[in-house]
Write an enzyme that holds these catalytic residues in place. Structure first.
Site, PDB file in Angstrom:
ATOM      1  N   LEU A 150     -10.898 -66.211  -4.660  1.00 20.50           N
ATOM      2  CA  LEU A 150     -11.877 -67.042  -4.243  1.00 20.50           C
ATOM      3  C   LEU A 150     -11.426 -68.574  -4.936  1.00 20.50           C
ATOM      4  CD1 LEU A 150     -14.079 -66.850  -2.245  1.00 20.50           C
ATOM      5  CD2 LEU A 150     -15.485 -66.282  -3.858  1.00 20.50           C
ATOM      6  N   HIS A 151     -10.642 -69.368  -4.106  1.00 22.40           N
ATOM      7  CA  HIS A 151     -10.128 -70.377  -4.788  1.00 22.40           C
ATOM      8  C   HIS A 151     -11.068 -71.640  -4.986  1.00 22.40           C
ATOM      9  CE1 HIS A 151      -5.964 -68.716  -3.759  1.00 22.40           C
ATOM     10  NE2 HIS A 151      -6.592 -68.742  -2.535  1.00 22.40           N
ATOM     11  N   ASP A 152     -11.631 -72.328  -3.996  1.00 20.29           N
ATOM     12  CA  ASP A 152     -12.412 -73.453  -3.903  1.00 20.29           C
ATOM     13  C   ASP A 152     -13.813 -73.312  -4.735  1.00 20.29           C
ATOM     14  OD1 ASP A 152     -11.637 -74.380  -0.687  1.00 20.29           O
ATOM     15  OD2 ASP A 152     -10.180 -74.723  -2.587  1.00 20.29           O
TER      16      ASP A 152
END
Ligand code: RIB
Ligand code: CA
Length: 309
Positions: free
Chosen positions: A237-239
């Site tokens: 879950l990058h951002d």
């Protein structure tokens, strides 16, 4: 403490959308506006997604501006295979009632930073809008409070063996931003690949309400999980890591490093070269985050999604 004024520059994309929900649910932050940039899907699609998202989140008055529809000097790339043609595969948002604002995002970034020097820029996509703003008005660079960006990697890319998508999508823009001189906090794959959302987290999101159900859909649609891909079950879950750091920086740890971006070599184009041990003798230009309290991060995310209901 007064809420932190931020502008979120993004290319929604499911993880951008979760990051926007987290920001809009958090009183520690004052979201001044959303700017969108080419990236996961074409600009027109991701700008419409951002517009629909702010209304779905209960912020219909929040302005959304469309920015650059292509990189500075190269043909654009997208990640439709990952995000689906809509860019938000997994949960369909109700269509927006209001259009995207008529003003160009780069003009808005320049004007905002000319009039105030307390804004943190949260860059969740390719860095084209920021690079164009810094080129148009170099004097605004020193007025940026901080750039907190999702991008880069020092231990393996997700588009090529060494390059991460946001940087690879516009290497020249990234090189310009990293060299500009504004304070940077960098969330690369080294840390975002430790924020692996799994089915249990998604169950918790769904219990939070309709916004949580949307987040669950964006994190959980069938072919998103590939245990072999990241060495563990779950989806990075990058951002949202960028927004979570602004809310609770104790969830993360990193190191001041000099970072440069490869813009020439076809083999390593878009690589962020992180000088962990100062071999080049260059002044550090970024705080490179590498550690996360993953369960603390997911606890924060679930709690904030529940606030939106
Ligand atoms: O490599 C991950 C990044 O690329 C994320 O920002 C995702 O939304 C895509 O833009
Ligand atoms: Ca993104």
């Amino acid at each position: 403490m007064a809420p932190l004024p931020i502008i979120i520059d993004c290319d929604p994309g499911q993880d951008d959308a979760v990051a926007l929900l987290l920001a809009l649910a958090s009183p520690e932050l004052e979201v001044l506006g959303i700017t969108t940039v080419h990236g996961n899907v074409p600009l027109a699609v991701n700008a419409a997604n951002a517009r629909a998202l702010v209304e779905f989140a209960g912020w219909p008055e929040l302005p959304v501006f469309a920015g650059s529809d292509r990189p500075l000097r190269r043909p654009g790339i997208h990640a439709v295979r990952v995000h689906g043609p809509s860019g938000l595969q997994g949960f369909d948002l109700p269509p927006a009632r209001r259009p995207v604002e008529p003003r160009h995002a780069v003009e808005v970034l320049v004007e905002t930073l000319r009039t105030r020097n307390d804004v943190t820029l949260c860059a969740l996509g390719p860095l084209t809008n920021l690079a164009e703003a810094f080129t148009w008005a170099p004097e605004i660079v020193k007025r940026v409070r901080r750039i907190v960006l999702m991008g880069g990697a020092s231990k393996g890319g997700n588009v090529t063996p060494v390059a991460e998508f946001n940087i690879h999508a516009d290497p020249e823009a990234a090189a310009l931003v990293f060299a500009a001189g504004a304070p940077i906090t960098m969330f690369g794959l080294d840390v975002t690949h430790k924020a692996l959302v799994n089915a249990e987290h998604c169950r918790g999101f769904r219990a939070a309400g309709k916004r949580g159900a949307a987040a669950s859909g964006w994190c959980d649609f069938p072919d998103r999980y590939n245990p072999m891909r990241y060495g563990a079950v779950g989806l990075p879950l990058h951002d949202p890591c960028v927004i979570a750091w602004l809310i609770d920086p104790t969830l993360f740890a990193g190191k001041e490093c000099f970072v440069a971006v490869e813009t020439e070599s076809p083999l390593t184009l878009g690589q962020t070269v992180v000088d962990w041990w100062g071999r080049l003798g260059e002044k550090p230009n970024a705080t490179v985050i590498e550690r996360i309290d993953a369960e603390g991060f997911f606890k924060l995310l679930s709690e904030r999604l529940a606030r939106l209901g």
